[in-house]
Write a protein that holds these residues in place. Structure first.
Motif, PDB file in Angstrom:
ATOM      1  N   ASN A   1       0.808  -1.226   0.000  1.00  0.00           N
ATOM      2  CA  ASN A   1       0.000   0.000   0.000  1.00  0.00           C
ATOM      3  C   ASN A   1       0.841   1.276   0.000  1.00  0.00           C
ATOM      4  O   ASN A   1       0.296   2.378  -0.046  1.00  0.00           O
ATOM      5  N   GLY A   2       2.166   1.167   0.042  1.00  0.00           N
ATOM      6  CA  GLY A   2       3.031   2.330  -0.075  1.00  0.00           C
ATOM      7  C   GLY A   2       3.344   3.031   1.234  1.00  0.00           C
ATOM      8  O   GLY A   2       4.246   3.863   1.291  1.00  0.00           O
TER       9      GLY A   2
ATOM     10  N   LEU B   1       9.874   4.740   5.262  1.00  0.00           N
ATOM     11  CA  LEU B   1      11.305   4.559   5.011  1.00  0.00           C
ATOM     12  C   LEU B   1      11.918   5.836   4.439  1.00  0.00           C
ATOM     13  O   LEU B   1      13.023   6.217   4.815  1.00  0.00           O
ATOM     14  N   LEU B   2      11.190   6.487   3.539  1.00  0.00           N
ATOM     15  CA  LEU B   2      11.699   7.735   2.975  1.00  0.00           C
ATOM     16  C   LEU B   2      11.812   8.803   4.061  1.00  0.00           C
ATOM     17  O   LEU B   2      12.792   9.549   4.102  1.00  0.00           O
TER      18      LEU B   2
ATOM     19  N   TYR C   1       1.318   6.311  -3.167  1.00  0.00           N
ATOM     20  CA  TYR C   1       2.459   6.285  -4.088  1.00  0.00           C
ATOM     21  C   TYR C   1       2.714   7.646  -4.714  1.00  0.00           C
ATOM     22  O   TYR C   1       3.862   7.990  -5.010  1.00  0.00           O
ATOM     23  N   LYS C   2       1.668   8.434  -4.916  1.00  0.00           N
ATOM     24  CA  LYS C   2       1.877   9.806  -5.400  1.00  0.00           C
ATOM     25  C   LYS C   2       2.635  10.623  -4.356  1.00  0.00           C
ATOM     26  O   LYS C   2       3.537  11.395  -4.690  1.00  0.00           O
ATOM     27  N   LEU C   3       2.262  10.456  -3.092  1.00  0.00           N
ATOM     28  CA  LEU C   3       2.984  11.125  -2.004  1.00  0.00           C
ATOM     29  C   LEU C   3       4.449  10.684  -1.995  1.00  0.00           C
ATOM     30  O   LEU C   3       5.357  11.503  -1.817  1.00  0.00           O
ATOM     31  N   LEU C   4       4.663   9.394  -2.162  1.00  0.00           N
ATOM     32  CA  LEU C   4       6.021   8.854  -2.169  1.00  0.00           C
ATOM     33  C   LEU C   4       6.830   9.440  -3.322  1.00  0.00           C
ATOM     34  O   LEU C   4       7.970   9.876  -3.130  1.00  0.00           O
ATOM     35  N   GLN C   5       6.250   9.464  -4.517  1.00  0.00           N
ATOM     36  CA  GLN C   5       6.965  10.001  -5.673  1.00  0.00           C
ATOM     37  C   GLN C   5       7.308  11.476  -5.473  1.00  0.00           C
ATOM     38  O   GLN C   5       8.409  11.918  -5.808  1.00  0.00           O
ATOM     39  N   ALA C   6       6.369  12.228  -4.919  1.00  0.00           N
ATOM     40  CA  ALA C   6       6.626  13.644  -4.647  1.00  0.00           C
ATOM     41  C   ALA C   6       7.738  13.785  -3.602  1.00  0.00           C
ATOM     42  O   ALA C   6       8.609  14.658  -3.724  1.00  0.00           O
TER      43      ALA C   6
ATOM     44  N   PRO D   1      12.800   5.519 -10.249  1.00  0.00           N
ATOM     45  CA  PRO D   1      11.469   5.236 -10.782  1.00  0.00           C
ATOM     46  C   PRO D   1      10.730   4.265  -9.854  1.00  0.00           C
ATOM     47  O   PRO D   1      11.341   3.391  -9.248  1.00  0.00           O
ATOM     48  N   VAL D   2       9.433   4.456  -9.758  1.00  0.00           N
ATOM     49  CA  VAL D   2       8.614   3.619  -8.880  1.00  0.00           C
ATOM     50  C   VAL D   2       7.619   2.855  -9.750  1.00  0.00           C
ATOM     51  O   VAL D   2       6.832   3.462 -10.472  1.00  0.00           O
ATOM     52  N   ASP D   3       7.651   1.542  -9.681  1.00  0.00           N
ATOM     53  CA  ASP D   3       6.713   0.682 -10.415  1.00  0.00           C
ATOM     54  C   ASP D   3       5.390   0.662  -9.662  1.00  0.00           C
ATOM     55  O   ASP D   3       5.058  -0.315  -8.982  1.00  0.00           O
ATOM     56  N   VAL D   4       4.641   1.741  -9.777  1.00  0.00           N
ATOM     57  CA  VAL D   4       3.406   1.895  -9.006  1.00  0.00           C
ATOM     58  C   VAL D   4       2.432   0.767  -9.308  1.00  0.00           C
ATOM     59  O   VAL D   4       1.817   0.207  -8.390  1.00  0.00           O
ATOM     60  N   ASP D   5       2.308   0.402 -10.569  1.00  0.00           N
ATOM     61  CA  ASP D   5       1.350  -0.643 -10.941  1.00  0.00           C
ATOM     62  C   ASP D   5       1.683  -1.966 -10.257  1.00  0.00           C
ATOM     63  O   ASP D   5       0.836  -2.586  -9.619  1.00  0.00           O
TER      64      ASP D   5
END
Length: 159
Positions: A67-68, A74-75, A102-107, A117-121
């Motif tokens: 679920n991210g 961890l970040l 995952y959007k929060l994580l990428q940001a 890169p994050v393999d969100v799918d």
């Protein structure tokens, strides 16, 4: 039999009474063919134990990170302040809240200037391979970078 051997030797261009010493066969482990050492790959059990100890969790498998939320935590541990943990949905199970995590994580990764890169799918679907590889990367990332001492993951989750 000797005549046949002499004929085969003469066909190969070798003298019939070849008394030269033969060189031992070459080793098949040529330095250029050997795998170059890369980042250490941690097994799934080792990763789950590390995640549980590092983040005060009770995960059973790497797929439990789908679920991210764990990645966000961890970040935050690696780069405090790069992600707003109050926006993380810790119990996300449906597709939309997982994608928001995952959007929060990428940001947060972008804010921390981490080019990954994050393999969100794959992660959102909880595929074993995607979750394992991402957690292996995170473990290596935290191992390579200084982490602030005294990080309290329980307090961080309650922000």
């Amino acid at each position: 039999q000797n005549k046949a051997r002499e004929e085969s030797n003469s066909l190969s261009g070798k003298p019939a009474d070849d008394t030269r010493q033969r060189t031992p066969p070459r080793s098949t482990s040529h330095p250029m063919l050997q795998q170059t050492p890369g980042p250490k790959r941690h097994g799934r059990k080792e990763l789950v134990q590390w995640l549980n100890a590092t983040l005060a969790l009770d995960l059973q498998a790497v797929e439990d990170t789908r679920n991210g939320a764990v990645a966000c935590l961890l970040l935050d541990r690696a780069r405090p302040g790069s992600i707003d943990l109050s926006k993380v949905d810790w119990a996300a199970d449906a597709h939309a809240p997982v994608l928001r995590n995952y959007k929060l994580l990428q940001a947060g990764l972008a804010r921390a200037r981490v080019d990954r890169p994050v393999d969100v799918d794959g992660l959102a679907r909880g595929t074993h391979r995607a979750c394992l590889e991402f957690m292996q990367w995170f473990k290596g990332f935290l191992d390579r970078h200084a982490v602030a001492e005294g990080y309290d993951p329980v307090a961080a989750r309650s922000r």
